[in-house]
Design an enzyme around this catalytic site. Sequence first.
Site, PDB file in Angstrom:
ATOM      1  N   LYS A  74     -94.893 -75.446  21.800  1.00 47.14           N
ATOM      2  CA  LYS A  74     -93.721 -76.043  21.171  1.00 47.14           C
ATOM      3  C   LYS A  74     -92.548 -76.034  22.147  1.00 47.14           C
ATOM      4  O   LYS A  74     -92.369 -75.073  22.908  1.00 47.14           O
ATOM      5  CB  LYS A  74     -93.401 -75.236  19.903  1.00 47.14           C
ATOM      6  CG  LYS A  74     -92.383 -75.840  18.952  1.00 47.14           C
ATOM      7  CD  LYS A  74     -92.303 -74.977  17.705  1.00 47.14           C
ATOM      8  CE  LYS A  74     -91.286 -75.512  16.702  1.00 47.14           C
ATOM      9  NZ  LYS A  74     -91.257 -74.685  15.469  1.00 47.14           N
ATOM     10  N   SER A 149     -90.851 -77.712  11.839  1.00 45.22           N
ATOM     11  CA  SER A 149     -90.393 -78.179  13.127  1.00 45.22           C
ATOM     12  C   SER A 149     -91.483 -78.231  14.190  1.00 45.22           C
ATOM     13  O   SER A 149     -91.251 -78.702  15.301  1.00 45.22           O
ATOM     14  CB  SER A 149     -89.243 -77.283  13.616  1.00 45.22           C
ATOM     15  OG  SER A 149     -89.651 -75.929  13.760  1.00 45.22           O
ATOM     16  N   ILE A 170     -89.653 -70.605  10.493  1.00 44.91           N
ATOM     17  CA  ILE A 170     -88.614 -69.887   9.753  1.00 44.91           C
ATOM     18  C   ILE A 170     -88.398 -70.491   8.365  1.00 44.91           C
ATOM     19  O   ILE A 170     -87.735 -69.912   7.523  1.00 44.91           O
ATOM     20  CB  ILE A 170     -87.279 -69.863  10.543  1.00 44.91           C
ATOM     21  CG1 ILE A 170     -86.333 -68.803   9.986  1.00 44.91           C
ATOM     22  CG2 ILE A 170     -86.623 -71.243  10.552  1.00 44.91           C
ATOM     23  CD1 ILE A 170     -85.081 -68.593  10.816  1.00 44.91           C
ATOM     24  N   GLY A 171     -88.987 -71.668   8.142  1.00 44.62           N
ATOM     25  CA  GLY A 171     -88.884 -72.313   6.837  1.00 44.62           C
ATOM     26  C   GLY A 171     -90.026 -73.298   6.640  1.00 44.62           C
ATOM     27  O   GLY A 171     -89.810 -74.438   6.241  1.00 44.62           O
ATOM     28  N   GLY A 172     -91.245 -72.839   6.950  1.00 40.42           N
ATOM     29  CA  GLY A 172     -92.420 -73.698   6.797  1.00 40.42           C
ATOM     30  C   GLY A 172     -92.814 -74.452   8.042  1.00 40.42           C
ATOM     31  O   GLY A 172     -93.647 -75.361   7.980  1.00 40.42           O
ATOM     32  N   SER A 173     -92.272 -74.095   9.200  1.00 32.45           N
ATOM     33  CA  SER A 173     -92.420 -74.915  10.401  1.00 32.45           C
ATOM     34  C   SER A 173     -93.797 -74.876  11.042  1.00 32.45           C
ATOM     35  O   SER A 173     -94.097 -75.704  11.900  1.00 32.45           O
ATOM     36  CB  SER A 173     -91.365 -74.517  11.439  1.00 32.45           C
ATOM     37  OG  SER A 173     -90.073 -74.834  10.983  1.00 32.45           O
TER      38      SER A 173
END
Length: 470
Positions: A74, A149, A170-173
């Site tokens: 990434k 992301s 951090i939120g479903g990435s």
Amino acid sequence: MNYLTATDIANAITTNKFSSAAVTEHYLQRIEQHNPQLNAYVDVYRKQAMAQAQQRDQDSGPRGSLHGVPVSIKECYLYEGTPTTLNYPPLKNYVGKQTSPLVQRLIDAGAVLLGKTNVPQLLADSQTFGPLYPTANNPFDLSCTPGGSTGGGAAALAADLCALELGSDIGGSIRNPSAYCGLFGLKPTENGHSHDGHVPPLPEQELGFSVMNCTGPLARSPEDLELACRVLYPEQQLQLESKPLSGYTFGYFDTFHGLQAGQSVQAGLGKLKQLVEAQGATLKPITIDAQLAKRVMELWAELFGFSIAQNLPWLIRKIFYFKFRPALKDSSLDLIPALQRGLSLDFMHFSRALHRRREVIDELNRCFAGCDAVLSPTALGPAFTHNHKHQRIALDGEQIPYMDYCFPFVALFNLSGQPVLTVPTGCDAKGLPIGISISALHHHEGRLLHIGKLLAQSGLQFSPPELSNE
């Protein structure tokens, strides 16, 4: 050679069925062929990758478990001499001065780095677009997002432009892109820290705060996830369980914060429930009451605000807030006050949030008591049409607010810090993948990977998309 797993490639190189140079050239050709339509990669290391692969083929000493296997990383990971911009204009000229320890572990295990994959601005979205890089497209439908992301990495894996991806969450990435692209993804027990070479925290600012963020792999098989975890996290001494599915009790829920998964996700969840029950597992319904769900989402928003605000000057924090304010106002989640507290960087708010988080985790553990693992949706539905203005998303004849569609079922487990495995359960009527999440107690990654292997053996496997120019 198409769609081999990383495990298969490693074994083939070890037994001299083919060379690292041959498989690397294969991937580079596929990147050249398909990346213009997908925008999965934003930086491709053609010369360097071929040189690495040729060196791997010449090595006569001990070989690592990823010897000669082509992988992607990434864009947010530091790799000395390469850009790490986060698709964020103030970093457009930043070049890494060091290499992330996680990236170095991949290299030390013999991996060949193909390049860096696309991300949204500051990693802060459930789709992948921004001012510096072109929009990443989903290989199953170019008009749809691959998620975010880790969207570029998921698109690359699904199109067979790499064998493994190093992502973060951090939120479903990790989980939303895995679900939208039919992949296996693992968000480990919360493991992000300021010295793992992941950005944010922004480079060279000497910031030491990390909360809810996780580093982790995406792959086309659970065996590859295990292989990656052993390389990335050797200190954990990963041990897989050995009992059959009949030895497990699976909790499950499809509603959270008053939001129920759409029909295709419910069908995927139902398929998974039927599969484990047919093999003798016990199923247990779970209800997370409305007040607890509200506290979960508010704390996630507040801590996410603290996490991102530490990197940004006051004016940029304001711009960031106003960018997402319309979607936040449209949402049923009522997260604006909590996000504002986080963006304030007020230490007392932060300290109280950490205290409340511990209380909420204890309550969630009581909800999940008696369950070896818990099945739940990842997003409310499948991958959605590109949506740069964060407008409502069509689902089963309704228009769902953007935040409601993308975040509640994944943010829950960022807040709790639990490990989560995302598994593919097939495609909907439009051919879009449906991924379901399986969570476990903290530090039970070995349980999840074992369950993932059993499910793959029972038929839940990655299925390639039909690429238009192939």
